[in-house]
Scaffold this motif. Structure first.
Motif, PDB file in Angstrom:
ATOM      1  N   GLU A 160       0.839  -1.197   0.000  1.00 37.36           N
ATOM      2  CA  GLU A 160       0.000   0.000   0.000  1.00 37.36           C
ATOM      3  C   GLU A 160       0.875   1.249   0.000  1.00 37.36           C
ATOM      4  OE1 GLU A 160      -2.110  -1.105   3.533  1.00 37.36           O
ATOM      5  OE2 GLU A 160      -0.813   0.087   4.844  1.00 37.36           O
ATOM      6  N   ALA A 161       0.234   2.393  -0.185  1.00 38.25           N
ATOM      7  CA  ALA A 161       0.921   3.676  -0.097  1.00 38.25           C
ATOM      8  C   ALA A 161      -0.051   4.698   0.477  1.00 38.25           C
ATOM      9  CB  ALA A 161       1.435   4.119  -1.466  1.00 38.25           C
ATOM     10  N   TRP A 162       0.501   5.671   1.209  1.00 37.83           N
ATOM     11  CA  TRP A 162      -0.327   6.652   1.907  1.00 37.83           C
ATOM     12  C   TRP A 162      -0.021   8.066   1.410  1.00 37.83           C
ATOM     13  CZ3 TRP A 162       1.435   4.632   7.344  1.00 37.83           C
ATOM     14  CH2 TRP A 162       0.816   3.399   7.603  1.00 37.83           C
ATOM     15  N   TYR A 163      -1.097   8.834   1.224  1.00 38.81           N
ATOM     16  CA  TYR A 163      -1.004  10.261   0.932  1.00 38.81           C
ATOM     17  C   TYR A 163      -1.624  10.991   2.115  1.00 38.81           C
ATOM     18  CZ  TYR A 163      -1.710  14.755  -1.428  1.00 38.81           C
ATOM     19  OH  TYR A 163      -1.694  16.095  -1.760  1.00 38.81           O
ATOM     20  N   ILE A 164      -0.831  11.787   2.819  1.00 36.26           N
ATOM     21  CA  ILE A 164      -1.306  12.442   4.039  1.00 36.26           C
ATOM     22  C   ILE A 164      -2.189  13.636   3.679  1.00 36.26           C
ATOM     23  CG2 ILE A 164      -0.659  13.482   6.239  1.00 36.26           C
ATOM     24  CD1 ILE A 164       0.307  10.572   5.834  1.00 36.26           C
ATOM     25  N   LEU A 165      -3.432  13.614   4.189  1.00 33.23           N
ATOM     26  CA  LEU A 165      -4.378  14.708   3.945  1.00 33.23           C
ATOM     27  C   LEU A 165      -4.319  15.755   5.044  1.00 33.23           C
ATOM     28  CD1 LEU A 165      -7.517  12.638   2.902  1.00 33.23           C
ATOM     29  CD2 LEU A 165      -5.980  13.894   1.416  1.00 33.23           C
ATOM     30  N   ASP A 166      -4.150  15.306   6.260  1.00 38.27           N
ATOM     31  CA  ASP A 166      -4.154  16.221   7.393  1.00 38.27           C
ATOM     32  C   ASP A 166      -3.350  15.576   8.511  1.00 38.27           C
ATOM     33  OD1 ASP A 166      -4.756  18.510   8.738  1.00 38.27           O
ATOM     34  OD2 ASP A 166      -6.843  17.998   9.186  1.00 38.27           O
ATOM     35  N   ALA A 167      -2.635  16.376   9.268  1.00 42.21           N
ATOM     36  CA  ALA A 167      -1.835  15.856  10.377  1.00 42.21           C
ATOM     37  C   ALA A 167      -1.680  16.950  11.424  1.00 42.21           C
ATOM     38  CB  ALA A 167      -0.462  15.395   9.891  1.00 42.21           C
ATOM     39  N   LYS A 168      -1.913  16.589  12.663  1.00 40.40           N
ATOM     40  CA  LYS A 168      -1.706  17.557  13.734  1.00 40.40           C
ATOM     41  C   LYS A 168      -0.209  17.883  13.819  1.00 40.40           C
ATOM     42  CE  LYS A 168      -0.984  14.328  17.589  1.00 40.40           C
ATOM     43  NZ  LYS A 168      -1.487  13.838  18.893  1.00 40.40           N
ATOM     44  N   PRO A 169       0.158  19.035  14.375  1.00 42.28           N
ATOM     45  CA  PRO A 169       1.583  19.369  14.496  1.00 42.28           C
ATOM     46  C   PRO A 169       2.357  18.273  15.227  1.00 42.28           C
ATOM     47  CG  PRO A 169       0.232  21.268  15.008  1.00 42.28           C
ATOM     48  CD  PRO A 169      -0.714  20.115  14.868  1.00 42.28           C
ATOM     49  N   VAL A 222      12.557  -0.264  18.976  1.00 47.10           N
ATOM     50  CA  VAL A 222      13.118  -0.803  17.737  1.00 47.10           C
ATOM     51  C   VAL A 222      12.367  -0.308  16.500  1.00 47.10           C
ATOM     52  CG1 VAL A 222      13.945  -2.869  18.913  1.00 47.10           C
ATOM     53  CG2 VAL A 222      11.725  -2.935  17.754  1.00 47.10           C
ATOM     54  N   LEU A 223      11.376   0.564  16.706  1.00 50.83           N
ATOM     55  CA  LEU A 223      10.576   1.057  15.584  1.00 50.83           C
ATOM     56  C   LEU A 223      11.111   2.397  15.080  1.00 50.83           C
ATOM     57  CD1 LEU A 223       7.021   0.275  17.028  1.00 50.83           C
ATOM     58  CD2 LEU A 223       8.354  -1.101  15.412  1.00 50.83           C
ATOM     59  N   HIS A 224      10.972   2.620  13.783  1.00 49.38           N
ATOM     60  CA  HIS A 224      11.423   3.857  13.156  1.00 49.38           C
ATOM     61  C   HIS A 224      10.226   4.783  12.927  1.00 49.38           C
ATOM     62  CE1 HIS A 224      12.450   6.345   9.524  1.00 49.38           C
ATOM     63  NE2 HIS A 224      13.521   6.548  10.252  1.00 49.38           N
ATOM     64  N   GLU A 225      10.298   6.008  13.444  1.00 51.10           N
ATOM     65  CA  GLU A 225       9.214   6.983  13.305  1.00 51.10           C
ATOM     66  C   GLU A 225       9.588   8.061  12.291  1.00 51.10           C
ATOM     67  OE1 GLU A 225       6.560   7.375  17.271  1.00 51.10           O
ATOM     68  OE2 GLU A 225       8.541   8.325  17.383  1.00 51.10           O
ATOM     69  N   VAL A 226       8.566   8.563  11.607  1.00 50.67           N
ATOM     70  CA  VAL A 226       8.730   9.647  10.642  1.00 50.67           C
ATOM     71  C   VAL A 226       7.671  10.705  10.929  1.00 50.67           C
ATOM     72  CG1 VAL A 226       8.650  10.292   8.206  1.00 50.67           C
ATOM     73  CG2 VAL A 226       9.583   8.083   8.853  1.00 50.67           C
ATOM     74  N   GLU A 227       8.089  11.952  11.091  1.00 47.18           N
ATOM     75  CA  GLU A 227       7.125  13.033  11.266  1.00 47.18           C
ATOM     76  C   GLU A 227       6.552  13.414   9.904  1.00 47.18           C
ATOM     77  OE1 GLU A 227       7.110  17.583  13.038  1.00 47.18           O
ATOM     78  OE2 GLU A 227       8.305  16.036  14.067  1.00 47.18           O
ATOM     79  N   VAL A 228       5.231  13.656   9.865  1.00 55.64           N
ATOM     80  CA  VAL A 228       4.572  13.919   8.580  1.00 55.64           C
ATOM     81  C   VAL A 228       3.695  15.162   8.655  1.00 55.64           C
ATOM     82  CG1 VAL A 228       4.581  11.515   7.816  1.00 55.64           C
ATOM     83  CG2 VAL A 228       2.657  12.354   9.177  1.00 55.64           C
ATOM     84  N   GLN A 229       3.414  15.680   7.467  1.00 61.13           N
ATOM     85  CA  GLN A 229       2.481  16.792   7.331  1.00 61.13           C
ATOM     86  C   GLN A 229       1.663  16.591   6.054  1.00 61.13           C
ATOM     87  OE1 GLN A 229       4.883  20.312   7.098  1.00 61.13           O
ATOM     88  NE2 GLN A 229       6.037  19.592   5.331  1.00 61.13           N
ATOM     89  N   ALA A 230       0.641  17.398   5.887  1.00 58.78           N
ATOM     90  CA  ALA A 230      -0.236  17.267   4.729  1.00 58.78           C
ATOM     91  C   ALA A 230       0.574  17.337   3.430  1.00 58.78           C
ATOM     92  CB  ALA A 230      -1.299  18.359   4.751  1.00 58.78           C
ATOM     93  N   GLY A 231       0.272  16.434   2.512  1.00 53.58           N
ATOM     94  CA  GLY A 231       0.954  16.376   1.227  1.00 53.58           C
ATOM     95  C   GLY A 231       2.077  15.367   1.162  1.00 53.58           C
ATOM     96  N   ASP A 232       2.479  14.816   2.307  1.00 57.23           N
ATOM     97  CA  ASP A 232       3.540  13.803   2.309  1.00 57.23           C
ATOM     98  C   ASP A 232       3.013  12.466   1.783  1.00 57.23           C
ATOM     99  OD1 ASP A 232       5.470  15.489   3.312  1.00 57.23           O
ATOM    100  OD2 ASP A 232       5.269  14.817   5.388  1.00 57.23           O
ATOM    101  N   ILE A 236       4.810   5.263  12.120  1.00 62.73           N
ATOM    102  CA  ILE A 236       5.851   4.242  12.265  1.00 62.73           C
ATOM    103  C   ILE A 236       6.099   3.674  10.879  1.00 62.73           C
ATOM    104  CG2 ILE A 236       6.381   1.955  13.193  1.00 62.73           C
ATOM    105  CD1 ILE A 236       4.705   2.827  15.680  1.00 62.73           C
ATOM    106  N   ALA A 237       7.345   3.745  10.433  1.00 57.50           N
ATOM    107  CA  ALA A 237       7.704   3.340   9.074  1.00 57.50           C
ATOM    108  C   ALA A 237       8.961   2.481   9.125  1.00 57.50           C
ATOM    109  CB  ALA A 237       7.921   4.560   8.179  1.00 57.50           C
TER     110      ALA A 237
END
Length: 349
Positions: free
Chosen positions: A118-127, A156-166, A132-133
């Motif tokens: 699958e793949a994700w397109y971020i529409l909205d994200a709180k600051p 052991v998990l890898h996190e990624v900060e995201v915002q709208a449009g990512d 987890i990626a």
């Protein structure tokens, strides 16, 4: 002769869901914990319904039985599944840490079900919202099991900060989770196979602990770190005042963003295309008819329609099953990008 098909979604109640699909996308959700809106679905666990034209009121599954070749461009074999499942997801709370199998594993262990990339397109994200990626670098299976047993899986998990449009790619075998405060569009294989590894020690809406699938998860997790864990940057092609940004392309689907600012004619279409309107509004012009769309709408252009025009001011997430060479590599190289550029910025394969 077919026409652009618009859909009524199939909504799913989830313990982590909320009301953003109503508040942000104007969806008529049935639950206060609505987690998923299955926009284009042809699966035993959910079916979307065509809402316009001569096929109004029937499911996509029923439409494919009647017009399979016209819709997808080929006759469907007995038992063959529609390839894609298209969703909006509202994560008011965090989802479980999970992983999906590849086709071969699912075929054996899930009664012939497809695997799930699958793949994700971020529409909205709180600051500060995060996904987890994947796993931290050099985490082994033994490290993972030890952290799980100690209740310290976060280490052991890898996190990624995201915002709208990512955009982020989630191939089979890739450990992942949507954390709280995120709404996104999801393009995926037509599968509902999910292996939960860890569920934050919470209970479901029924008050019971949700099932975990640790053994199967350990079978399918990619501990070699084959896949990129960062946000896909994408590559942009200008078409007049319109932009098409290529993010993900594999044998299952593409994920592209179309920034529509002036009328754009689409010609020589070889397969069906699905569009999700994530901002603005517009219309599809075909065969002398106008088919309006607005924020939150999802529609499909059947394969037999080889020329149509998109008009309006909108942001659309578009997907189809690409010929990687002709639809992606050749197009981007013709626009001046090198193969190095493409493989660095677009998630290919």
């Amino acid at each position: 002769m077919l026409y652009p098909l618009f859909f009524e979604a199939d909504y799913k109640e989830r313990v982590w869901g909320g009301t953003s699909l109503r508040d942000r996308l104007n969806k008529n959700i049935p639950y206060e914990h609505t987690g998923e809106s299955w926009e284009v679905a042809c699966h035993e666990n959910g079916n979307s319904i065509i809402r316009n034209g001569l096929l109004k009121g029937i499911t996509l599954k029923e439409a494919l039985k009647i017009h399979g070749k016209e819709i997808i461009g080929k006759d469907m074999k007995e038992g063959e599944k529609f390839p894609l499942l298209i969703k909006f997801i509202d994560a008011k709370d965090k989802l479980s840490v999970q992983v999906h199998p590849e086709d071969a594993y699912a075929m054996v262990h899930e009664d012939g079900e497809l695997g799930k990339s699958e793949a994700w397109y971020i529409l909205d994200a709180k600051p500060g919202a995060k996904l987890i990626a994947g796993l931290q670098d050099r985490v082994t299976k033994e490290d993972f099991v030890k952290a799980l047993e100690k209740g310290q899986l976060e280490q052991v998990l890898h996190e990624v900060e995201v915002q709208a449009g990512d955009v982020i790619n989630i191939p089979a075998g890739f450990v992942h989770a949507i954390e709280d405060g995120i709404m996104l569009a999801e393009i995926q294989q037509n599968s509902d196979t999910t292996y939960r590894v860890y569920d934050w020690n919470r209970v479901g809406l029924d008050g019971k602990s949700r099932e975990l699938h640790v053994d199967k998860s350990l079978d399918v997790i990619d501990f070699e770190g084959k896949h990129p864990k960062d946000i896909a940057k994408g590559l942009c092609i200008k078409k007049g005042k319109n932009d098409i940004i290529y993010y993900v392309a594999n044998s299952y689907f593409s994920l592209e963003q179309l920034n529509l600012n002036e009328p754009m004619m689409v010609t020589e279409q070889k397969t069906y295309r699905i569009y999700m309107c994530v901002n603005g509004e517009g219309k599809v012009l075909y065969n002398g008819q106008s088919y309006p769309f607005t924020l939150g709408d999802t529609f499909m252009i059947p394969a037999e329609i080889d020329t149509y025009t998109l008009e309006g001011h909108a942001t659309l997430v578009q997907t189809y099953i690409p010929d990687i060479q002709k639809d992606i590599l050749d197009v981007l190289q013709a626009a001046g990008y090198t193969l190095e550029d493409i493989h660095k910025h677009v998630r290919i394969g």
